[in-house]
Enzyme design. Sequence first.
Site, PDB file in Angstrom:
ATOM      1  N   THR A 186       0.993   8.176   7.771  1.00 17.69           N
ATOM      2  CA  THR A 186      -0.009   6.994   7.987  1.00 17.69           C
ATOM      3  C   THR A 186       0.593   5.879   9.149  1.00 17.69           C
ATOM      4  O   THR A 186       1.974   6.279   9.112  1.00 17.69           O
ATOM      5  CB  THR A 186      -0.251   6.271   6.873  1.00 17.69           C
TER       6      THR A 186
ATOM      7  N   LYS B 287      -7.352   2.785   4.436  1.00 17.29           N
ATOM      8  CA  LYS B 287      -5.825   2.467   3.999  1.00 17.29           C
ATOM      9  C   LYS B 287      -5.496   1.080   4.016  1.00 17.29           C
ATOM     10  O   LYS B 287      -4.544   0.430   3.706  1.00 17.29           O
ATOM     11  CB  LYS B 287      -4.883   3.383   4.576  1.00 17.29           C
TER      12      LYS B 287
ATOM     13  N   GLY C 107      -2.496  -3.112   3.108  1.00 19.17           N
ATOM     14  CA  GLY C 107      -2.600  -1.665   3.841  1.00 19.17           C
ATOM     15  C   GLY C 107      -1.341  -0.844   3.059  1.00 19.17           C
ATOM     16  O   GLY C 107      -0.171  -1.357   2.881  1.00 19.17           O
TER      17      GLY C 107
ATOM     18  N   SER D  30       4.833   6.875   8.872  1.00 17.53           N
ATOM     19  CA  SER D  30       5.467   7.999   9.752  1.00 17.53           C
ATOM     20  C   SER D  30       5.313   7.301  11.202  1.00 17.53           C
ATOM     21  O   SER D  30       6.120   7.502  12.031  1.00 17.53           O
ATOM     22  CB  SER D  30       4.875   9.277   9.663  1.00 17.53           C
TER      23      SER D  30
END
Length: 188
Positions: A14, A46, A58, A137
């Site tokens: 994400t 998210k 988030g 990521s």
Amino acid sequence: MADQAQNFPGWHGTTIVTVRKGGKVVVAGDGQVSLGPTVIKHSAKKVRLLAGGKVIGGFAGATADAFTLFERLEAKLEQYPDQLMRACVELAKDWRTDRYLRRLEAMMIVVDKTDSLVLTGTGDVLSPDSGITAIGSGGNYALSAALALQETDMDAEAVARKAMEIAAKICVYTNEQVTLETLATDES
């Protein structure tokens, strides 16, 4: 159990980025959920409003874990209204010491009109110097892009969207379906 963890591809990725600029704070997140090399969902949300719209959160990591943390944070925000830092420190204490919470695999960014914070399961409550931070990521790609764009005449939302676009071009676990929430800040 270790063999099972090695054989299971795991949830990846994400990208969540926050930009504080020009009297606004923005939190943006991509919508991709992956299981190993497979995209499971393209449009996950998210990023969400908390505390009656006074806080934006988030998450990156396991979805169920993140929802558990959001629920716990909401409870802390009710206990300590308008005290985001205190609520986050109390959540971080619980997250680190509670046997159940310790196993949760997620990170969070939470912001209000004055603070931007990164929360981790190791007890960290971090506040960036620049008003820009990112997790997940693709977080380092989005962070680099946002830091470079911060000096332009782009507003906070445009910086966050462009940073997410750049991260999505580099990180295979990030897509261009962005959810974005904005709050007015005390600065102008």
